[in-house]
Design a protein around this motif. Structure first.
Motif, mmCIF file in Angstrom:
data_model
loop_
_atom_site.group_PDB
_atom_site.id
_atom_site.type_symbol
_atom_site.label_atom_id
_atom_site.label_comp_id
_atom_site.label_asym_id
_atom_site.label_seq_id
_atom_site.Cartn_x
_atom_site.Cartn_y
_atom_site.Cartn_z
ATOM 1 N N LEU A 41 61.025 -27.510 25.780
ATOM 2 C CA LEU A 41 62.123 -27.247 24.840
ATOM 3 C C LEU A 41 62.458 -25.772 24.714
ATOM 4 N N GLY A 42 61.741 -24.933 25.381
ATOM 5 C CA GLY A 42 62.035 -23.511 25.292
ATOM 6 C C GLY A 42 61.726 -22.946 23.924
ATOM 7 N N LEU A 43 62.378 -21.872 23.582
ATOM 8 C CA LEU A 43 62.216 -21.224 22.282
ATOM 9 C C LEU A 43 63.354 -21.654 21.370
ATOM 10 N N PHE A 90 56.424 -17.757 17.470
ATOM 11 C CA PHE A 90 56.615 -16.339 17.780
ATOM 12 C C PHE A 90 57.525 -15.695 16.748
ATOM 13 N N GLY A 105 56.072 -10.803 18.926
ATOM 14 C CA GLY A 105 54.666 -10.761 18.578
ATOM 15 C C GLY A 105 53.863 -11.597 19.563
ATOM 16 N N TYR B 35 64.701 -13.103 29.501
ATOM 17 C CA TYR B 35 63.336 -12.801 29.106
ATOM 18 C C TYR B 35 62.372 -13.416 30.106
ATOM 19 N N GLN B 37 58.308 -14.688 30.566
ATOM 20 C CA GLN B 37 57.119 -15.079 29.827
ATOM 21 C C GLN B 37 56.048 -15.577 30.780
ATOM 22 N N GLY B 41 51.703 -16.097 27.088
ATOM 23 C CA GLY B 41 51.978 -14.777 26.538
ATOM 24 C C GLY B 41 53.275 -14.713 25.772
ATOM 25 N N ALA B 42 53.558 -13.553 25.239
ATOM 26 C CA ALA B 42 54.805 -13.333 24.520
ATOM 27 C C ALA B 42 55.944 -13.074 25.491
ATOM 28 N N PRO B 43 57.136 -13.553 25.180
ATOM 29 C CA PRO B 43 58.294 -13.218 26.025
ATOM 30 C C PRO B 43 58.562 -11.719 26.001
ATOM 31 N N PHE B 45 61.562 -8.752 27.174
ATOM 32 C CA PHE B 45 62.966 -8.562 27.507
ATOM 33 C C PHE B 45 63.119 -7.996 28.904
ATOM 34 N N PHE B 87 63.739 -17.107 30.792
ATOM 35 C CA PHE B 87 64.641 -17.718 29.818
ATOM 36 C C PHE B 87 65.918 -16.906 29.706
ATOM 37 N N PHE B 101 68.098 -20.039 23.032
ATOM 38 C CA PHE B 101 67.463 -19.858 24.325
ATOM 39 C C PHE B 101 67.642 -21.088 25.195
ATOM 40 N N THR B 103 65.977 -23.637 28.140
ATOM 41 C CA THR B 103 64.657 -24.268 28.156
ATOM 42 C C THR B 103 63.704 -23.626 29.154
#
Lengths: 113, 111
Positions: A41-43, A90, A105, B35, B37, B41-43, B45, B87, B101, B103
């Motif tokens: 589903l992504g973000l 996030f 984060g 982005y 990822q 981890g965190a995405p 930019f 993404f 965003f 998917t």
């Protein structure tokens, strides 16, 4: 060091027990946002804030609350968590007028039993 | 409704070039961003396009065509470390400042 911090990083809780996930940024950013990430589903944006005392709903706000009393902090509150809120969360921030360059984060992995 | 569409998976070999497409359908538009990822981890930019055309940042380039509601991310000279999810994201314009965003596209770089 410029960063966005979240706490806790991992949390296992039970249905109905109120919890708060904190988010703090030290970059003086106006825009802050919460996302949840689920497989396939992504973000998905939960809530966002354009500045202090200015918040608005994202695409999936049901079951969540936020507040923005200070510029640096943007806590996410689950008043009565349910198992369908089990997810990776996030927090992110950016300069409001920026080119959508969000700083994220490290994430909070929440499990609701 | 509002949506962004990307391929779910792409596979390429080291040293090659790969293009990840993104088509969007939103009620407003205030730029297309990308982005990266890595697993767990965190995405982070990568790039942003507000106007039509190509933006280049090192090995990565991003393209936008607003008339076609379409953009792509181009990765050149692929390295193993580029294996990650990518993404695209659109910020609405006008009365709302939501961000939506896609998917995500899982890129696997093979030796």
């Amino acid at each position: 060091e410029a960063q966005v911090t979240q706490n806790p990083r991992y949390l296992i809780t039970v249905t109905g027990k109120k919890l708060t996930v904190t988010c703090s940024q030290n970059m003086n950013h106006e825009y802050m946002s919460w996302y949840r990430q689920d497989p396939g589903l992504g973000l998905r944006q939960i809530y966002y804030s354009m500045n202090v005392e200015v918040t608005d709903k994202g695409d999936v706000p049901e079951g969540y609350k936020v507040s923005r009393k200070e510029k640096r902090n943007f806590p996410l509150i689950l008043e009565s968590p349910s198992p369908n809120q089990t997810s990776l969360y996030f927090c992110a921030s950016m300069v409001e007028s920026s080119y959508n360059e969000q700083f994220f984060g490290p994430g909070t992995r929440l499990t609701v039993l | 409704g509002q949506s962004l569409e990307q391929p779910s998976e792409v596979t390429a070999v080291e040293g090659a070039i790969v293009q990840i497409n993104c088509t969007y359908q939103t009620s407003g538009f205030y730029g297309l961003s990308w982005y990266q990822q890595h697993d767990g981890g965190a995405p982070t930019f990568l790039s942003y396009n507000a106007l039509d055309g190509l933006e280049e940042t090192g090995r990565f380039s991003s393209f936008l065509s607003r008339s076609d509601s379409y953009g792509y991310l181009l990765l050149q000279e692929l390295q193993m470390k580029d294996s990650a999810s990518y993404f695209c994201a659109v910020r609405y314009g006008g009365a709302t400042n939501k961000l939506i965003f896609g998917t995500g596209t899982l890129l696997a770089v093979q030796p």
